[in-house]
Enzyme design. Structure first.
Site, mmCIF file in Angstrom:
data_model
loop_
_atom_site.group_PDB
_atom_site.id
_atom_site.type_symbol
_atom_site.label_atom_id
_atom_site.label_comp_id
_atom_site.label_asym_id
_atom_site.label_seq_id
_atom_site.Cartn_x
_atom_site.Cartn_y
_atom_site.Cartn_z
ATOM 1 N N TYR A 174 0.846 -1.198 0.000
ATOM 2 C CA TYR A 174 0.000 0.000 0.000
ATOM 3 C C TYR A 174 0.877 1.242 0.000
ATOM 4 O O TYR A 174 0.731 2.131 -0.834
ATOM 5 C CB TYR A 174 -0.925 -0.005 1.225
ATOM 6 C CG TYR A 174 -1.615 1.306 1.478
ATOM 7 C CD1 TYR A 174 -1.050 2.258 2.340
ATOM 8 C CD2 TYR A 174 -2.817 1.622 0.853
ATOM 9 C CE1 TYR A 174 -1.667 3.478 2.561
ATOM 10 C CE2 TYR A 174 -3.446 2.838 1.078
ATOM 11 C CZ TYR A 174 -2.858 3.767 1.933
ATOM 12 O OH TYR A 174 -3.468 4.987 2.146
HETATM 13 N N1 LIG Z 1 -9.474 7.632 5.761
HETATM 14 C C1 LIG Z 1 -8.290 8.032 6.190
HETATM 15 O O1 LIG Z 1 -8.084 8.289 7.392
HETATM 16 C C2 LIG Z 1 -7.169 8.215 5.216
HETATM 17 C C3 LIG Z 1 -7.410 8.183 3.848
HETATM 18 N N2 LIG Z 1 -6.358 8.371 2.979
HETATM 19 C C4 LIG Z 1 -6.646 8.370 1.534
HETATM 20 O O2 LIG Z 1 -7.739 9.246 1.271
HETATM 21 C C5 LIG Z 1 -8.562 8.694 0.225
HETATM 22 C C6 LIG Z 1 -9.983 8.546 0.727
HETATM 23 O O3 LIG Z 1 -9.955 7.741 1.907
HETATM 24 P P1 LIG Z 1 -11.287 6.964 2.366
HETATM 25 O O4 LIG Z 1 -12.460 7.824 2.093
HETATM 26 O O5 LIG Z 1 -11.045 6.424 3.717
HETATM 27 O O6 LIG Z 1 -11.283 5.789 1.285
HETATM 28 P P2 LIG Z 1 -12.106 4.415 1.245
HETATM 29 O O7 LIG Z 1 -11.293 3.351 1.892
HETATM 30 O O8 LIG Z 1 -13.487 4.695 1.705
HETATM 31 O O9 LIG Z 1 -12.074 4.121 -0.341
HETATM 32 C C7 LIG Z 1 -12.656 5.053 -1.218
HETATM 33 C C8 LIG Z 1 -13.339 4.297 -2.296
HETATM 34 O O10 LIG Z 1 -12.366 3.674 -3.168
HETATM 35 C C9 LIG Z 1 -13.051 2.628 -3.816
HETATM 36 N N3 LIG Z 1 -12.160 1.619 -4.397
HETATM 37 C C10 LIG Z 1 -11.367 0.756 -3.750
HETATM 38 N N4 LIG Z 1 -10.753 -0.065 -4.629
HETATM 39 C C11 LIG Z 1 -11.199 0.278 -5.862
HETATM 40 C C12 LIG Z 1 -10.960 -0.203 -7.177
HETATM 41 N N5 LIG Z 1 -10.156 -1.247 -7.392
HETATM 42 N N6 LIG Z 1 -11.590 0.403 -8.205
HETATM 43 C C13 LIG Z 1 -12.427 1.435 -7.993
HETATM 44 N N7 LIG Z 1 -12.701 1.953 -6.770
HETATM 45 C C14 LIG Z 1 -12.092 1.358 -5.724
HETATM 46 C C15 LIG Z 1 -13.901 1.991 -2.724
HETATM 47 O O11 LIG Z 1 -15.008 1.357 -3.346
HETATM 48 P P3 LIG Z 1 -15.936 0.324 -2.554
HETATM 49 O O12 LIG Z 1 -17.030 1.191 -2.032
HETATM 50 O O13 LIG Z 1 -16.362 -0.650 -3.567
HETATM 51 O O14 LIG Z 1 -15.114 -0.288 -1.459
HETATM 52 C C16 LIG Z 1 -14.252 3.161 -1.828
HETATM 53 O O15 LIG Z 1 -15.606 3.554 -1.905
HETATM 54 C C17 LIG Z 1 -7.898 7.378 -0.177
HETATM 55 O O16 LIG Z 1 -7.065 7.561 -1.298
HETATM 56 C C18 LIG Z 1 -7.069 7.015 1.041
HETATM 57 O O17 LIG Z 1 -5.966 6.176 0.725
HETATM 58 C C19 LIG Z 1 -5.071 8.536 3.405
HETATM 59 C C20 LIG Z 1 -4.793 8.543 4.738
HETATM 60 C C21 LIG Z 1 -5.827 8.429 5.739
HETATM 61 N N1 LIG Z 2 -8.285 3.697 1.106
HETATM 62 C C1 LIG Z 2 -8.005 3.964 2.403
HETATM 63 N N2 LIG Z 2 -6.765 4.332 2.754
HETATM 64 C C2 LIG Z 2 -6.493 4.567 4.069
HETATM 65 C C3 LIG Z 2 -7.485 4.465 5.042
HETATM 66 C C4 LIG Z 2 -8.799 4.105 4.626
HETATM 67 O O1 LIG Z 2 -9.733 4.006 5.447
HETATM 68 N N3 LIG Z 2 -9.003 3.858 3.307
HETATM 69 N N4 LIG Z 2 -7.220 4.716 6.368
HETATM 70 C C5 LIG Z 2 -5.988 4.986 6.763
HETATM 71 C C6 LIG Z 2 -5.771 5.142 8.262
HETATM 72 O O2 LIG Z 2 -6.629 6.133 8.757
HETATM 73 C C7 LIG Z 2 -4.379 5.542 8.682
HETATM 74 O O3 LIG Z 2 -4.102 6.776 8.107
HETATM 75 C C8 LIG Z 2 -4.301 5.686 10.199
HETATM 76 O O4 LIG Z 2 -4.367 4.476 10.810
HETATM 77 C C9 LIG Z 2 -4.854 5.107 5.814
HETATM 78 N N5 LIG Z 2 -5.254 4.911 4.454
#
Ligand SMILES: NC(=O)C1=CN([C@@H]2O[C@H](COP(=O)(O)OP(=O)(O)OC[C@H]3O[C@@H](n4cnc5c(N)ncnc54)[C@H](OP(=O)(O)O)[C@@H]3O)[C@@H](O)[C@H]2O)C=CC1
Ligand SMILES: Nc1nc2c(c(=O)[nH]1)N=C([C@H](O)[C@@H](O)CO)CN2
Length: 237
Positions: free
Chosen positions: A149
């Protein structure tokens, strides 16, 4: 010249940060096109507001190219592309490592790469125009628990630099590198406390923290090739 503003494409906008940013943009009168992989309740709110919701799975090249073709049936110009779609997978399943590695590189690198290359012409019909890659602060030091990742997100950071150079001056290309933004419902108390303690500010900020970074990048005409850190001072601990 069309009177209505060109739409902003947000990938993975069926829930959490992507859905939040889509709704905040709509609140400001900005049209949006959203992709989703699995049907989720939040999509109804987008559809009620006229958002085209395109099903797309970026796990392989065929899925990415099929999406690009369908996107071009919906619009011939784009104000911006926000590459938000992502999976947060660790090396949990013995024997599955290579498959997960490939899947993460496809969603975090191959999809932004191919979509940027094939959709640059749509962005160039808008002024200003932006690409925003949503990365992860974890690329600063890597992750023992999320090796593939973190590596795939580091590759996304590098795509920001290359596409910023390639598409200037008509398209700005930047990244946002969040640390904890939103917990998952299943995260237990111990995990939450341990994670909050990793940053200097010690809070779960919510999706607005990412949206404010996106707003800054869309509005600032003099920022490209930059990745905004939105991590609560995690690098200070
Ligand atoms: N949440 C957090 O605290 C953090 C988030 N981030 C980044 O911020 C962004 C948003 O985070 P968050 O809202 O938590 O994200 P999520 O984990 O909710 O993922 C966002 C969406 O991506 C879709 N997805 C996953 N795999 C695929 C694929 N192969 N093709 C198309 N769509 C796909 C998922 O679809 P499905 O609904 O089908 O699962 C999901 O709805 C991400 O890029 C994440 O890495 C970074 C650090 C921390
Ligand atoms: N696609 C996602 N990426 C990440 C997520 C998530 O929920 N979906 N969450 C994290 C964590 O919050 C991490 O930042 C702290 O434990 C990282 N990326």
């Amino acid at each position: 010249m069309s009177a209505s503003p060109a739409p902003i494409l947000i990938t993975g906008a069926s829930q959490r940060i992507g859905l939040y940013c889509a709704e905040r943009l709509l609140d400001e009168g900005q049209p949006v096109i959203a992709t989703f992989r699995h049907e989720r309740p939040g999509l109804a709110r987008l559809r009620e507001r006229g958002v085209p919701t395109l099903q797309a799975d970026f796990a392989d090249e065929a899925g990415i190219l099929a999406f690009i073709e369908r996107l071009k049936e919906h619009t011939d110009r784009l104000r911006a592309i926000v590459h938000n779609a992502s999976e947060w997978l660790g090396e949990a399943t013995p024997g599955e490592e290579a498959r997960i590695f490939q899947r993460l590189f496809n969603v975090h690198m191959l999809a932004p790469y191919l979509i940027n290359l094939h959709c640059a012409e749509l962005l160039e019909r808008s002024s200003p125009a932006d690409i925003v890659h949503i990365g992860d602060d974890v690329t600063r030091k890597g992750s023992a628990q999320h090796i593939a990742y973190s590596a795939s997100k580091a590759g996304l950071d590098n795509l920001t630099l290359s596409f910023a150079a390639r598409l200037a001056p008509r398209v700005k290309v930047n990244g946002i590198a969040p640390a904890l933004i939103l917990f998952k419902p299943q995260d237990d108390t111990e995990y939450r406390a341990r994670t909050l303690a990793k940053s200097a500010l010690g809070i779960e900020p919510g999706a607005e923290a990412v949206y404010l970074g996106l707003r800054y990048l869309l509005d600032n005409p003099y920022v490209t090739g930059t990745t905004l850190t939105v991590n609560g001072g995690r690098h200070l601990k």
